[in-house]
Design a protein around this motif. Structure first.
Motif, mmCIF file in Angstrom:
data_model
loop_
_atom_site.group_PDB
_atom_site.id
_atom_site.type_symbol
_atom_site.label_atom_id
_atom_site.label_comp_id
_atom_site.label_asym_id
_atom_site.label_seq_id
_atom_site.Cartn_x
_atom_site.Cartn_y
_atom_site.Cartn_z
ATOM 1 N N ALA A 165 29.220 -92.331 -95.314
ATOM 2 C CA ALA A 165 29.258 -93.247 -96.461
ATOM 3 C C ALA A 165 29.621 -92.560 -97.772
ATOM 4 C CB ALA A 165 27.915 -93.955 -96.605
ATOM 5 N N SER A 166 29.334 -91.265 -97.917
ATOM 6 C CA SER A 166 29.589 -90.568 -99.183
ATOM 7 C C SER A 166 30.998 -89.989 -99.265
ATOM 8 C CB SER A 166 28.585 -89.430 -99.370
ATOM 9 O OG SER A 166 28.742 -88.448 -98.350
ATOM 10 N N LEU A 167 31.792 -90.144 -98.201
ATOM 11 C CA LEU A 167 33.089 -89.466 -98.136
ATOM 12 C C LEU A 167 34.228 -90.399 -98.561
ATOM 13 C CD1 LEU A 167 32.618 -87.520 -94.786
ATOM 14 C CD2 LEU A 167 31.866 -86.916 -97.097
ATOM 15 N N ALA A 168 34.152 -90.882 -99.779
ATOM 16 C CA ALA A 168 35.115 -91.866 -100.262
ATOM 17 C C ALA A 168 36.524 -91.301 -100.389
ATOM 18 C CB ALA A 168 34.660 -92.414 -101.615
ATOM 19 N N LEU A 169 36.669 -89.977 -100.477
ATOM 20 C CA LEU A 169 37.982 -89.360 -100.625
ATOM 21 C C LEU A 169 38.572 -88.892 -99.299
ATOM 22 C CD1 LEU A 169 37.472 -87.201 -103.855
ATOM 23 C CD2 LEU A 169 38.300 -89.545 -103.653
ATOM 24 N N LEU A 170 37.854 -89.115 -98.209
ATOM 25 C CA LEU A 170 38.310 -88.629 -96.906
ATOM 26 C C LEU A 170 39.644 -89.265 -96.518
ATOM 27 C CD1 LEU A 170 37.118 -86.664 -94.760
ATOM 28 C CD2 LEU A 170 36.448 -88.698 -93.466
ATOM 29 N N GLN A 171 40.600 -88.412 -96.111
ATOM 30 C CA GLN A 171 41.920 -88.896 -95.718
ATOM 31 C C GLN A 171 42.190 -88.725 -94.225
ATOM 32 O OE1 GLN A 171 45.163 -87.513 -98.173
ATOM 33 N NE2 GLN A 171 43.929 -87.573 -100.022
ATOM 34 N N GLU A 172 41.528 -87.779 -93.580
ATOM 35 C CA GLU A 172 41.732 -87.549 -92.153
ATOM 36 C C GLU A 172 40.380 -87.385 -91.459
ATOM 37 O OE1 GLU A 172 44.497 -84.458 -91.178
ATOM 38 O OE2 GLU A 172 45.799 -84.896 -92.899
ATOM 39 N N LEU A 173 40.184 -88.143 -90.371
ATOM 40 C CA LEU A 173 38.960 -88.074 -89.590
ATOM 41 C C LEU A 173 39.335 -87.974 -88.118
ATOM 42 C CD1 LEU A 173 35.885 -88.225 -89.284
ATOM 43 C CD2 LEU A 173 36.082 -90.722 -89.366
ATOM 44 N N TRP A 174 38.953 -86.854 -87.499
ATOM 45 C CA TRP A 174 39.317 -86.571 -86.115
ATOM 46 C C TRP A 174 38.045 -86.494 -85.283
ATOM 47 C CZ3 TRP A 174 44.506 -86.712 -85.466
ATOM 48 C CH2 TRP A 174 45.299 -86.528 -86.606
ATOM 49 N N LEU A 175 37.871 -87.491 -84.399
ATOM 50 C CA LEU A 175 36.651 -87.601 -83.593
ATOM 51 C C LEU A 175 36.974 -87.812 -82.116
ATOM 52 C CD1 LEU A 175 34.530 -89.798 -86.014
ATOM 53 C CD2 LEU A 175 33.885 -87.531 -85.196
ATOM 54 N N GLY A 176 38.126 -87.348 -81.681
ATOM 55 C CA GLY A 176 38.485 -87.478 -80.276
ATOM 56 C C GLY A 176 37.545 -86.707 -79.365
ATOM 57 N N ASN A 178 34.570 -87.463 -77.947
ATOM 58 C CA ASN A 178 33.138 -87.544 -78.164
ATOM 59 C C ASN A 178 32.580 -88.639 -77.248
ATOM 60 O OD1 ASN A 178 31.891 -85.732 -80.440
ATOM 61 N ND2 ASN A 178 33.944 -86.246 -81.158
ATOM 62 N N ARG A 179 31.452 -89.241 -77.633
ATOM 63 C CA ARG A 179 30.803 -90.241 -76.788
ATOM 64 C C ARG A 179 30.524 -91.519 -77.565
ATOM 65 N NH1 ARG A 179 26.511 -85.908 -73.998
ATOM 66 N NH2 ARG A 179 28.125 -84.460 -73.269
ATOM 67 N N ILE A 180 31.404 -91.840 -78.490
ATOM 68 C CA ILE A 180 31.214 -92.973 -79.399
ATOM 69 C C ILE A 180 31.556 -94.277 -78.687
ATOM 70 C CG2 ILE A 180 31.962 -94.008 -81.576
ATOM 71 C CD1 ILE A 180 32.632 -91.081 -82.467
ATOM 72 N N ALA A 181 30.625 -95.223 -78.700
ATOM 73 C CA ALA A 181 30.800 -96.482 -77.968
ATOM 74 C C ALA A 181 31.216 -97.642 -78.859
ATOM 75 C CB ALA A 181 29.502 -96.836 -77.236
ATOM 76 N N GLU A 182 30.988 -97.544 -80.179
ATOM 77 C CA GLU A 182 31.360 -98.644 -81.063
ATOM 78 C C GLU A 182 31.574 -98.137 -82.481
ATOM 79 O OE1 GLU A 182 28.262 -101.483 -80.612
ATOM 80 O OE2 GLU A 182 26.672 -100.152 -81.315
ATOM 81 N N ILE A 183 32.388 -98.885 -83.233
ATOM 82 C CA ILE A 183 32.701 -98.507 -84.609
ATOM 83 C C ILE A 183 31.747 -99.173 -85.583
ATOM 84 C CG2 ILE A 183 34.470 -98.581 -86.406
ATOM 85 C CD1 ILE A 183 36.566 -98.561 -84.154
ATOM 86 N N ASN A 184 31.554 -100.487 -85.433
ATOM 87 C CA ASN A 184 30.699 -101.280 -86.326
ATOM 88 C C ASN A 184 31.062 -101.023 -87.784
ATOM 89 O OD1 ASN A 184 29.375 -102.597 -84.246
ATOM 90 N ND2 ASN A 184 27.778 -101.053 -84.086
ATOM 91 N N ASP A 185 30.058 -100.652 -88.622
ATOM 92 C CA ASP A 185 30.312 -100.413 -90.042
ATOM 93 C C ASP A 185 30.368 -98.924 -90.368
ATOM 94 O OD1 ASP A 185 30.386 -103.134 -90.703
ATOM 95 O OD2 ASP A 185 28.198 -103.224 -90.831
ATOM 96 N N GLY A 186 30.551 -98.091 -89.369
ATOM 97 C CA GLY A 186 30.543 -96.645 -89.594
ATOM 98 C C GLY A 186 31.654 -96.138 -90.486
ATOM 99 N N LEU A 187 32.740 -96.916 -90.595
ATOM 100 C CA LEU A 187 33.884 -96.499 -91.409
ATOM 101 C C LEU A 187 34.022 -97.320 -92.681
ATOM 102 C CD1 LEU A 187 36.501 -96.235 -88.506
ATOM 103 C CD2 LEU A 187 35.081 -94.400 -89.439
ATOM 104 N N ALA A 188 33.038 -98.126 -92.997
ATOM 105 C CA ALA A 188 33.155 -99.120 -94.070
ATOM 106 C C ALA A 188 33.476 -98.514 -95.433
ATOM 107 C CB ALA A 188 31.869 -99.945 -94.158
ATOM 108 N N ALA A 189 33.058 -97.278 -95.693
ATOM 109 C CA ALA A 189 33.266 -96.670 -97.014
ATOM 110 C C ALA A 189 34.559 -95.877 -97.114
ATOM 111 C CB ALA A 189 32.091 -95.748 -97.344
ATOM 112 N N LEU A 190 35.310 -95.785 -96.026
ATOM 113 C CA LEU A 190 36.457 -94.869 -95.993
ATOM 114 C C LEU A 190 37.754 -95.584 -96.390
ATOM 115 C CD1 LEU A 190 35.599 -92.805 -92.796
ATOM 116 C CD2 LEU A 190 34.801 -92.532 -95.152
ATOM 117 N N HIS A 191 37.822 -95.981 -97.636
ATOM 118 C CA HIS A 191 38.971 -96.745 -98.117
ATOM 119 C C HIS A 191 40.196 -95.875 -98.380
ATOM 120 C CE1 HIS A 191 36.297 -100.134 -98.383
ATOM 121 N NE2 HIS A 191 35.511 -99.513 -99.249
ATOM 122 N N SER A 192 40.029 -94.545 -98.370
ATOM 123 C CA SER A 192 41.160 -93.631 -98.593
ATOM 124 C C SER A 192 41.690 -93.046 -97.297
ATOM 125 C CB SER A 192 40.734 -92.487 -99.533
ATOM 126 O OG SER A 192 40.319 -92.969 -100.783
#
Length: 321
Positions: A165-176, A178-192
């Motif tokens: 949530a605090s990473l408003a300036l994040l431009q690249e996120l690499w999470l290949g 892993n064991r993630i089953a759903e996105i939900n609101d986990g990316l809600a703050a990543l407008h950049s």
């Protein structure tokens, strides 16, 4: 290779692939600002290295370092901007409280289990963090890293998409991988966010992507996704990879201007529906992968795709003449 400044002291030293088990016989002048020790056999950060105060860039990639206390003892900590510890034997992250100038940190291919020590960075200027292929189970302790632009956590054991949530300036996120089953609101703050990889996870839905309106590249291959959704708000998207899923039809692409679509190895049946779905992409799309779908089995598949997409340069594994 040593690189002395013109008419001045040595500032850069490259000892890559020097097969060094120790630094005892290496002259490391205090004038150094950049030191590359990649691909040696160093087990310890010896006193001559710890004593260097002016280093701004240090690479210990592909060594045998295991003691985080030695990293914490580096005298150059307040000046260091780039620290590369990739492919060592670290079982934990060092406490980096003293590394106030650090902008680049690489700790991939170690045995790190937690990101918790990153909380000690405080008001860090860290912009790039690479921690792929460790044993990390949670995205945590990133609250103070408000300047972060690149985060690589692929090949870990993360199950829940959180802590961003605090990473408003994040431009690249690499999470290949892993064991993630759903996105939900986990990316809600990543407008950049411009590049997102969730390849090889356990997703069955794309729901939650609608917040990432700056996305240009989206990689979702090797999941269990059954339908395309949430793409309507991603007007900047150029590359979409949904290969190796369970998708039955292409849909929801009308608001996009894709250049690349990877949808191979799904369950898309109708080539007529594919042509209709891609009609809005005639002016932009240059690369399409659909092999491994029933729709690509017909003898007229290639000809019809060339006609449907006049800018097409690559169709599956072959260039378009």
């Amino acid at each position: 290779m040593a690189q002395p400044a013109p008419d001045g002291p040595l500032t850069e030293l490259d000892l890559t692939n020097s097969h060094l088990p120790s630094l005892e016989e290496v002259d490391l002048p205090q004038s150094l600002t950049s030191l590359d020790l990649t691909a040696n056999r160093l087990r310890s950060l010896e006193p001559c290295l710890l004593a260097l105060r002016g280093l701004r860039r240090l690479s210990l990639r592909q060594n045998l370092a295991s003691d985080v206390a030695e990293v914490e003892a580096l005298s150059c900590a307040p000046a260091l901007e780039s620290l590369d510890l990739r492919d060592n034997q670290l079982k934990a992250l060092p406490c980096l409280a003293a590394f106030t100038a650090l902008r680049y940190l690489e700790v991939s291919y170690n045995e790190v289990r937690s990101l918790a020590p990153l909380s000690a960075l405080g008001g860090s200027q860290l912009t790039e963090l690479y921690a792929a292929c460790n044993k990390i189970t949670a995205i945590e302790s990133l609250g103070a890293l408000s300047q972060l632009q690149v985060l690589e956590l692929g090949g870990n054991r993360v199950r829940v998409l959180e802590g961003l949530a605090s990473l408003a300036l994040l431009q690249e996120l690499w999470l290949g991988r892993n064991r993630i089953a759903e996105i939900n609101d986990g990316l809600a703050a990543l407008h950049s966010l411009k590049r997102l990889s969730l390849q090889s996870n356990r997703l069955t839905s794309m729901a939650g992507l609608q917040h990432c309106t700056a996305l240009e590249e989206l990689y979702l291959s090797h999941n269990g996704i059954e339908q395309l959704e949430g793409l309507e708000s991603l007007a900047n998207l150029k590359i979409l990879d949904v290969s190796n899923n369970r998708i039955l039809r292409l849909e929801g692409l009308d608001s996009l201007q894709l250049t690349d679509l990877w949808a191979n190895d799904n369950q898309i049946e109708s080539l007529d529906e594919v042509e209709a779905a891609l009609r809005s992409q005639r002016g932009s799309m240059s690369c399409v992968y659909l092999r491994g779908n029933p729709c690509a089995a017909g003898t007229d598949y290639r000809l019809r795709m060339k006609f449907a997409l006049p800018r097409l340069e690559q169709l599956d594994d072959s260039p378009v003449a």
